[in-house]
Write a protein that holds these residues in place. Structure first.
Motif, PDB file in Angstrom:
ATOM      1  N   THR A 173      58.008 -77.796 -35.398  1.00 47.82           N
ATOM      2  CA  THR A 173      56.909 -76.874 -35.681  1.00 47.82           C
ATOM      3  C   THR A 173      55.610 -77.660 -35.588  1.00 47.82           C
ATOM      4  O   THR A 173      55.470 -78.706 -36.206  1.00 47.82           O
ATOM      5  N   HIS A 174      54.680 -77.137 -34.814  1.00 50.59           N
ATOM      6  CA  HIS A 174      53.451 -77.873 -34.511  1.00 50.59           C
ATOM      7  C   HIS A 174      52.255 -77.454 -35.354  1.00 50.59           C
ATOM      8  O   HIS A 174      51.186 -78.036 -35.228  1.00 50.59           O
ATOM      9  N   ILE A 175      52.399 -76.403 -36.162  1.00 49.11           N
ATOM     10  CA  ILE A 175      51.266 -75.893 -36.937  1.00 49.11           C
ATOM     11  C   ILE A 175      51.599 -75.887 -38.428  1.00 49.11           C
ATOM     12  O   ILE A 175      52.739 -75.616 -38.806  1.00 49.11           O
ATOM     13  N   ARG A 182      55.369 -73.817 -31.015  1.00 44.31           N
ATOM     14  CA  ARG A 182      54.094 -73.130 -30.810  1.00 44.31           C
ATOM     15  C   ARG A 182      52.961 -74.033 -31.269  1.00 44.31           C
ATOM     16  O   ARG A 182      53.052 -74.706 -32.286  1.00 44.31           O
ATOM     17  N   ASP A 183      51.884 -73.996 -30.521  1.00 43.62           N
ATOM     18  CA  ASP A 183      50.735 -74.837 -30.849  1.00 43.62           C
ATOM     19  C   ASP A 183      49.708 -74.121 -31.708  1.00 43.62           C
ATOM     20  O   ASP A 183      48.781 -74.755 -32.226  1.00 43.62           O
ATOM     21  N   GLU A 184      49.847 -72.806 -31.852  1.00 43.28           N
ATOM     22  CA  GLU A 184      48.921 -72.056 -32.688  1.00 43.28           C
ATOM     23  C   GLU A 184      49.521 -70.709 -33.047  1.00 43.28           C
ATOM     24  O   GLU A 184      50.454 -70.231 -32.404  1.00 43.28           O
ATOM     25  N   MET A 185      48.961 -70.113 -34.090  1.00 46.38           N
ATOM     26  CA  MET A 185      49.276 -68.740 -34.456  1.00 46.38           C
ATOM     27  C   MET A 185      47.932 -68.084 -34.735  1.00 46.38           C
ATOM     28  O   MET A 185      47.120 -68.617 -35.501  1.00 46.38           O
ATOM     29  N   ALA A 186      47.691 -66.965 -34.108  1.00 46.15           N
ATOM     30  CA  ALA A 186      46.408 -66.285 -34.241  1.00 46.15           C
ATOM     31  C   ALA A 186      46.136 -65.920 -35.701  1.00 46.15           C
ATOM     32  O   ALA A 186      47.056 -65.642 -36.469  1.00 46.15           O
ATOM     33  N   ALA A 187      44.872 -65.916 -36.055  1.00 39.45           N
ATOM     34  CA  ALA A 187      44.471 -65.477 -37.392  1.00 39.45           C
ATOM     35  C   ALA A 187      44.948 -64.046 -37.593  1.00 39.45           C
ATOM     36  O   ALA A 187      44.954 -63.239 -36.661  1.00 39.45           O
ATOM     37  N   ASN A 197      49.639 -68.838 -41.444  1.00 38.20           N
ATOM     38  CA  ASN A 197      48.889 -70.075 -41.233  1.00 38.20           C
ATOM     39  C   ASN A 197      48.567 -70.695 -42.590  1.00 38.20           C
ATOM     40  O   ASN A 197      48.273 -69.990 -43.566  1.00 38.20           O
TER      41      ASN A 197
END
Length: 159
Positions: free
Chosen positions: A88-90, A62-67, A135
């Motif tokens: 893991t990209h984040i 995954r390139d992001e995880m929402a706040a 995050n």
């Protein structure tokens, strides 16, 4: 998100098989508006990883995880845990909780890792049953200290 967990005594071939199998799956972890946790007065919508396949996949690729979101890993027993950031990209905070859902160990600001099986593990400092990945920076923002309580929504299994 993170990537993979290690459980004491788990053969590496089983871990690799779980990762390979999970990479073929399109579905994923349970999620929804009723699956939330509360920590430090903040509520997070979470995906639940409560079997070997879901725990092995975690937040890989995954390139992001929402706040305001995270992933909750539910293990079958309270024991030493170690997570790694393979694929893991984040960056993440990895928070370990015991059977009583009290914070027992923190790995903050864990960086992504592209080294494959060369990625280092990030172990708990005490036995844990629940692991929450958020995050990076959330633990610092909440000023979390060991002993903080993790509250589950009624929709999350925790027995």
């Amino acid at each position: 998100m993170f990537a993979l967990f290690f459980s004491r005594g788990m053969p590496m071939r089983l871990i690799k098989t779980a990762v390979l199998f999970s990479g073929l799956m399109l579905g994923g972890c349970a999620t929804g508006s009723n699956t939330w946790v509360e920590l430090g007065g903040q509520r997070y919508q979470v995906e639940i990883a409560d079997d070997d396949t879901e725990r092995a996949r975690g937040l890989m690729f995954r390139d992001e995880m929402a706040a305001g979101h995270g992933m909750l890993f539910i293990h079958d027993a309270e024991e030493p845990q170690a997570y790694w950031m393979k694929n893991t990209h984040i960056p993440l905070d990895i928070l370990y909780f015991d059977n009583a859902r009290r914070l027992v160990s923190q790995q903050r600001d864990v960086p992504p890792c592209a080294l494959g099986d060369g990625c280092p593990p990030y172990p708990s400092n005490a036995p844990a049953r629940f692991v929450l990945e958020l995050n990076a920076g959330e633990a610092a923002r909440l000023k979390l200290e060991n002993g903080a309580e993790l509250i589950f929504s009624p929709a999350i299994p925790h027995s």
